[in-house]
Design a protein around this motif. Structure first.
Motif, short mmCIF file in Angstrom:
data_model
loop_
_atom_site.label_atom_id
_atom_site.label_comp_id
_atom_site.label_asym_id
_atom_site.label_seq_id
_atom_site.Cartn_x
_atom_site.Cartn_y
_atom_site.Cartn_z
N ASN A 45 0.84 -1.20 0.00
CA ASN A 45 0.00 0.00 0.00
C ASN A 45 0.87 1.24 0.00
N PHE A 46 0.44 2.27 -0.75
CA PHE A 46 1.20 3.50 -0.87
C PHE A 46 0.41 4.68 -0.32
N SER A 47 1.13 5.61 0.27
CA SER A 47 0.56 6.87 0.74
C SER A 47 1.68 7.91 0.65
N GLY A 48 1.46 9.08 1.19
CA GLY A 48 2.50 10.10 1.22
C GLY A 48 2.11 11.35 0.45
N SER A 49 2.95 12.35 0.57
CA SER A 49 2.64 13.67 0.02
C SER A 49 2.65 13.75 -1.50
N ALA A 50 3.23 12.76 -2.21
CA ALA A 50 3.22 12.79 -3.68
C ALA A 50 1.83 12.50 -4.24
N GLY A 51 0.95 11.93 -3.45
CA GLY A 51 -0.43 11.71 -3.85
C GLY A 51 -0.59 10.78 -5.05
N LEU A 52 -0.19 9.53 -4.92
CA LEU A 52 -0.32 8.59 -6.03
C LEU A 52 -1.78 8.28 -6.32
N ALA A 53 -2.12 8.21 -7.62
CA ALA A 53 -3.49 7.91 -8.02
C ALA A 53 -3.85 6.46 -7.69
N THR A 54 -2.93 5.52 -7.93
CA THR A 54 -3.13 4.12 -7.57
C THR A 54 -2.41 3.92 -6.25
N THR A 55 -3.10 3.36 -5.28
CA THR A 55 -2.51 3.32 -3.94
C THR A 55 -2.05 1.94 -3.48
N SER A 56 -2.11 0.93 -4.37
CA SER A 56 -1.57 -0.37 -3.97
C SER A 56 -1.20 -1.19 -5.19
N THR A 57 -0.38 -2.20 -4.95
CA THR A 57 -0.01 -3.18 -5.97
C THR A 57 0.29 -4.48 -5.26
N THR A 58 0.47 -5.55 -6.02
CA THR A 58 0.72 -6.87 -5.45
C THR A 58 2.09 -7.37 -5.88
N THR A 59 2.80 -7.99 -4.95
CA THR A 59 4.13 -8.53 -5.27
C THR A 59 4.00 -9.77 -6.16
N ASP A 60 5.03 -9.99 -7.00
CA ASP A 60 5.08 -11.22 -7.79
C ASP A 60 5.59 -12.36 -6.90
N ALA A 61 5.79 -13.53 -7.47
CA ALA A 61 6.20 -14.71 -6.70
C ALA A 61 7.51 -14.50 -5.95
N ASN A 62 8.38 -13.62 -6.48
CA ASN A 62 9.68 -13.36 -5.84
C ASN A 62 9.65 -12.16 -4.90
N GLY A 63 8.49 -11.51 -4.75
CA GLY A 63 8.38 -10.35 -3.86
C GLY A 63 8.61 -9.02 -4.54
N ASN A 64 8.81 -9.02 -5.85
CA ASN A 64 9.05 -7.76 -6.57
C ASN A 64 7.74 -7.06 -6.90
N PHE A 65 7.78 -5.74 -6.96
CA PHE A 65 6.60 -4.98 -7.40
C PHE A 65 7.05 -3.83 -8.27
N ASP A 66 6.17 -3.44 -9.20
CA ASP A 66 6.43 -2.34 -10.13
C ASP A 66 5.08 -1.77 -10.50
N LEU A 67 4.86 -0.51 -10.16
CA LEU A 67 3.57 0.13 -10.38
C LEU A 67 3.76 1.38 -11.23
N ALA A 68 3.05 1.47 -12.35
CA ALA A 68 2.99 2.68 -13.15
C ALA A 68 1.72 3.41 -12.76
#
Length: 183
Positions: A45-68
């Protein structure tokens, strides 16, 4: 259960949290990885002053995440994750972009008409705005490669004084002022 056996659970960690502007408007890429006993399928889950439009993503099998996603402004991005046992981890990164630089030149078109030409360097210059001030006030919008042009009437073919240019990026940052001196 075997008496005296204890399950050892490693605390989760968020590693290499990175937030970078992509150069496409206010689009950003948020990436990193989660280290945990079972790192796959965890919600970050993401929060903070940058104000991301999408606030979460899911990790892949190895624990990596990448959100555009899109940010509303420059600032902090905080990431939080909870593993399958309820243990939590957090990390923070800051979205920063260098302000744009501008180059300015003037070309006499005759009869008091002048063309100010130049370029803006920096990320996604086509989304920037160039403000001219001094002998005249005008606004220009750079094209995809950062070049701009604006024609103005200065009333003479031999003006005296300075024309100033500065560029403001999509994030609202204004770069250093450039001076073109007529003498």
């Amino acid at each position: 259960a075997i008496a005296g056996t204890e399950l050892m659970v490693t605390q989760p960690e968020i590693n290499n949290l990175s937030v970078e502007a992509t150069g496409q408007g206010k689009q950003v890429d948020v990436s990193g990885s989660v280290t945990a006993n079972a790192p796959g399928g965890l919600t970050v889950n993401f929060s903070g002053s940058a104000g991301l439009a999408t606030t979460s993503t899911t990790t892949d099998a190895n624990g990596n995440f990448d959100l555009a996603t899109t940010a509303s402004q420059l600032g902090d991005v905080d990431a939080n994750v909870t593993d399958i046992w309820g243990n939590q981890a957090s990390a923070s990164s800051t979205l920063m972009v260098m302000p744009p630089d501008v180059y300015l030149n003037a070309i006499s078109l005759g009869n008091g008409m002048w063309q100010f030409v130049g370029s803006v360097s920096g990320m996604d210059a086509a989304d920037d705005t160039v403000q001219l001030s001094g002998l005249t006030s005008a606004t220009a919008t750079p094209n995809a490669n950062g070049s701009f042009s604006v024609t103005v009437y200065l009333g003479t073919d031999n003006p005296m004084g300075n024309e100033y240019a500065s560029a403001t990026d999509v994030w609202g940052q204004t770069g250093p002022q450039q001076v073109y001196a007529f003498y």
